[in-house]
Scaffold this motif. Structure first.
Motif, PDB file in Angstrom:
ATOM      1  N   TRP A 438       0.837  -1.201   0.000  1.00 22.73           N
ATOM      2  CA  TRP A 438       0.000   0.000   0.000  1.00 22.73           C
ATOM      3  C   TRP A 438       0.869   1.246   0.000  1.00 22.73           C
ATOM      4  O   TRP A 438       2.018   1.198   0.404  1.00 22.73           O
ATOM      5  N   VAL A 439       0.327   2.392  -0.355  1.00 26.62           N
ATOM      6  CA  VAL A 439      -0.814   2.641  -1.226  1.00 26.62           C
ATOM      7  C   VAL A 439      -0.209   2.908  -2.596  1.00 26.62           C
ATOM      8  O   VAL A 439       0.659   3.761  -2.732  1.00 26.62           O
ATOM      9  N   VAL A 440      -0.672   2.195  -3.609  1.00 25.53           N
ATOM     10  CA  VAL A 440      -0.083   2.242  -4.949  1.00 25.53           C
ATOM     11  C   VAL A 440      -1.089   2.890  -5.891  1.00 25.53           C
ATOM     12  O   VAL A 440      -2.151   2.320  -6.151  1.00 25.53           O
ATOM     13  N   ASN A 441      -0.741   4.078  -6.393  1.00 22.98           N
ATOM     14  CA  ASN A 441      -1.681   4.829  -7.224  1.00 22.98           C
ATOM     15  C   ASN A 441      -1.203   5.066  -8.651  1.00 22.98           C
ATOM     16  O   ASN A 441      -2.018   5.256  -9.546  1.00 22.98           O
ATOM     17  N   GLU A 442       0.109   5.091  -8.849  1.00 21.26           N
ATOM     18  CA  GLU A 442       0.656   5.451 -10.153  1.00 21.26           C
ATOM     19  C   GLU A 442       0.986   4.219 -10.986  1.00 21.26           C
ATOM     20  O   GLU A 442       1.395   3.182 -10.457  1.00 21.26           O
ATOM     21  N   ARG A 443       0.849   4.371 -12.293  1.00 16.90           N
ATOM     22  CA  ARG A 443       1.073   3.249 -13.213  1.00 16.90           C
ATOM     23  C   ARG A 443       2.500   2.718 -13.132  1.00 16.90           C
ATOM     24  O   ARG A 443       2.718   1.505 -13.174  1.00 16.90           O
ATOM     25  N   TRP A 444       3.484   3.622 -13.030  1.00 19.16           N
ATOM     26  CA  TRP A 444       4.873   3.158 -13.019  1.00 19.16           C
ATOM     27  C   TRP A 444       5.140   2.270 -11.809  1.00 19.16           C
ATOM     28  O   TRP A 444       5.847   1.255 -11.916  1.00 19.16           O
ATOM     29  N   LEU A 445       4.567   2.657 -10.665  1.00 22.11           N
ATOM     30  CA  LEU A 445       4.791   1.884  -9.443  1.00 22.11           C
ATOM     31  C   LEU A 445       4.048   0.552  -9.504  1.00 22.11           C
ATOM     32  O   LEU A 445       4.592  -0.497  -9.118  1.00 22.11           O
ATOM     33  N   PHE A 446       2.825   0.599  -9.992  1.00 22.06           N
ATOM     34  CA  PHE A 446       2.058  -0.637 -10.138  1.00 22.06           C
ATOM     35  C   PHE A 446       2.763  -1.593 -11.100  1.00 22.06           C
ATOM     36  O   PHE A 446       2.840  -2.805 -10.853  1.00 22.06           O
ATOM     37  N   SER A 447       3.308  -1.057 -12.189  1.00 23.38           N
ATOM     38  CA  SER A 447       4.028  -1.885 -13.161  1.00 23.38           C
ATOM     39  C   SER A 447       5.245  -2.539 -12.529  1.00 23.38           C
ATOM     40  O   SER A 447       5.527  -3.724 -12.745  1.00 23.38           O
ATOM     41  N   LEU A 448       5.973  -1.762 -11.734  1.00 21.22           N
ATOM     42  CA  LEU A 448       7.180  -2.283 -11.093  1.00 21.22           C
ATOM     43  C   LEU A 448       6.841  -3.418 -10.129  1.00 21.22           C
ATOM     44  O   LEU A 448       7.498  -4.471 -10.118  1.00 21.22           O
TER      45      LEU A 448
END
Length: 536
Positions: A438-448
């Motif tokens: 948590w907390v994951v909001n951005e695409r780059w972080l979710f992708s990683l």
């Protein structure tokens, strides 16, 4: 405008020096270096702002706690930083244009002051993060795992473009030691940029077939970008995102009714998300036990969302949705459990209470009375686990500490994304342990985190992440090596060509100057430069 001068020369001079006519001043090269360093500093600061944008609500929340005023403080910071960075980079570009046009550099005093203020601003920002938000620093190296390969390509391109100016500086230097110093610094910097992929590591540098399953989504207080947080509307919105669990915050009223509210244990704890100041103007509540459930139900929990627009998302709602949001009230835990039971969705929550041990009893009793499948309850509070295991053995115990999980032989972790390295995520998942971040909001972080193999993420932006069919980028290691080596080789050849061209241009200029000075000087210069001049 001076006659016989091009418009580009005059424009660059006016912007950089604020003068129509050329003026030569001392230390021009030092001031150019100053502009370059401040520009680099501002670019680094802007990068930090952009990668920490994922956690912007933490900054806004701290601002609210201190000032009791909800403003998008982080967006203000981003705007100021963007303006400052743009100014510095444009100033540097104008300086380089002047060098290319062989114009003398004369940095105006106003630019010097503004650049100094920029340095002060960045220094204050870095100090603020270190003192008030130190837990955010791990986000920066983590982000490099997503951006470093592309930053390296960009750095090679910038180095190639700037090499022409460096070569001019080498040829213009009159002392051998200065030529050597400029050349040595440039070679060392080039080698560092060309070879840095040797130390670049990213979980997304994998074969496509090795890509893990997409992480599941958990709605952080529902879907707070689409509806007021911790309201039934918000949780209904998150259902449309396909979340596997509702994440929320539970507190208990004066009459021991568990309800949903994040802000807790502070003066004005209901100010941000309700109209408590209007409803009870002469009272200052600092904890949930100060109000009965009836009093809590009388508060509006949605109008603030429409007025403050915390995520700049209200404009995307229909008029009907806005009206629904305006009329939201504080829901009880039982209401959320009924919704979760209806849609077979898990519930995970923090319990905020000045007397957790006693309030756990009321909370567990509420859950058991709801009739929800016990396996849908992800129990996170650390206090009272022994009681919970005895009273409700079907609850899944979730831990926010790996050592505690290991000691109690658990297999569910719930951690801030920056607390676990990507290698640690892979290693932990390899032991069949569920890892939620948590907390994951951005695409780059979710992708990683997707590439690293995270089981699930808690997010504010489930409506955005649900549509991602693949990470932002995945590249086979061999493919990356080929691209890296090719880019470096092309850059080296271009720089060699620029150096030779610059050398010949410099020799030709020497020769022309010698011809004007007389035949004796010409003969001496030809003898001196003969190894580098083209054959006649």
């Amino acid at each position: 405008m001076p006659q016989n001068e091009s418009c580009s020369k005059v424009c660059c001079r006016v912007v950089y020096s604020c003068h129509w006519k050329s003026k030569v001043k001392k230390h021009a090269c030092c001031w150019l270096s100053y502009v370059a360093l401040v520009s680099l500093l501002c670019l680094c600061w802007m990068y930090i702002c952009l990668v920490t944008y994922n956690d912007r609500e933490d900054v806004n929340w701290q601002g609210f706690k201190n000032l009791k005023l909800w403003v998008n403080w982080f967006m203000v910071l981003i705007i100021i930083s963007a303006v400052m960075t743009t100014y510095c980079v444009l100033l540097l570009l104008f300086a380089l244009f002047q060098v290319a046009l062989r114009e003398p550099l004369n940095l105006h005093w106003l630019h010097k002051i503004l650049l100094f203020l920029g340095v002060i601003f960045v220094a204050l920002g870095l100090t603020g993060i270190s003192s008030e938000w130190p837990e955010e620093w791990p986000t920066v190296p983590l982000s490099l795992q997503a951006t470093a390969p592309f930053l390296q390509f960009g750095a090679v391109g910038a180095l190639t473009l700037l090499s022409s100016f460096v070569f001019k500086g080498i040829h213009a230097a009159t002392e051998k030691w200065s030529k050597f110093l400029i050349g040595a610094v440039f070679v060392v910097l080039s080698a560092a940029i060309f070879l840095c992929p040797l130390i670049i590591q990213s979980p997304c540098l994998i074969e496509q077939a090795e890509l893990p399953e997409k992480p599941k989504l958990i709605g952080h207080r529902g879907a707070p970008m689409m509806a007021p947080e911790n309201t039934i509307m918000s949780f209904n919105k998150s259902i449309s995102c396909g979340v596997i669990a509702f994440e929320t915050d539970v507190q208990l009223s004066k009459d021991k009714i568990p309800f949903l509210m994040h802000d807790h244990n502070q003066s004005g704890f209901l100010w941000r998300t309700t109209n408590v100041k209007d409803k009870f103007p002469n009272k200052d509540f600092n904890q949930s036990a100060n109000l009965t459930w009836e009093e809590l139900q009388s508060l509006n929990a949605g109008d603030w969302f429409i007025k403050t627009d915390p995520f700049e998302s209200v404009s995307k709602l229909s008029e009907e949705e806005r009206e629904t949001a305006r009329n939201q009230t504080i829901p009880s835990l039982r209401q959320l459990l009924d919704l979760a039971k209806q849609h077979n969705i898990s519930v995970i929550f923090d319990l905020y209470s000045p007397n957790q041990e006693n309030d756990i009893v009321a909370t567990v009793d509420t859950i058991l009375r709801s009739g929800i499948d016990p396996s849908l309850i992800l129990w996170l509070p650390t206090v009272g686990r022994e009681y919970v295991n005895k009273t409700a053995p079907g609850f899944i115990q979730v831990y926010n500490n790996e050592s505690e999980m290991v000691n109690e032989e658990g297999n569910h972790l719930n951690l801030k994304y920056s607390k676990f390295s990507t290698n640690k995520i892979r290693e932990t998942r390899g032991r069949n342990i569920t890892v939620n971040l948590w907390v994951v909001n951005e695409r780059w972080l979710f992708s990683l985190l997707w590439c690293a193999g995270a089981s699930s993420v808690t997010t504010n932006s489930c409506h955005l992440l649900k549509d991602m069919e693949k990470p932002n980028w995945v590249m086979a290691p061999f493919t990356y090596k080929i691209i890296w080596i090719t880019v470096d080789i092309v850059s080296i050849f271009i720089m060699i060509g620029l150096y030779i061209l610059q050398w010949k241009t410099n020799c030709f200029s020497h020769r022309q100057g010698a011809e004007k000075q007389g035949p004796n000087t010409l003969a001496w210069n030809e003898k001196e430069l003969s190894p580098f001049l083209p054959a006649r």
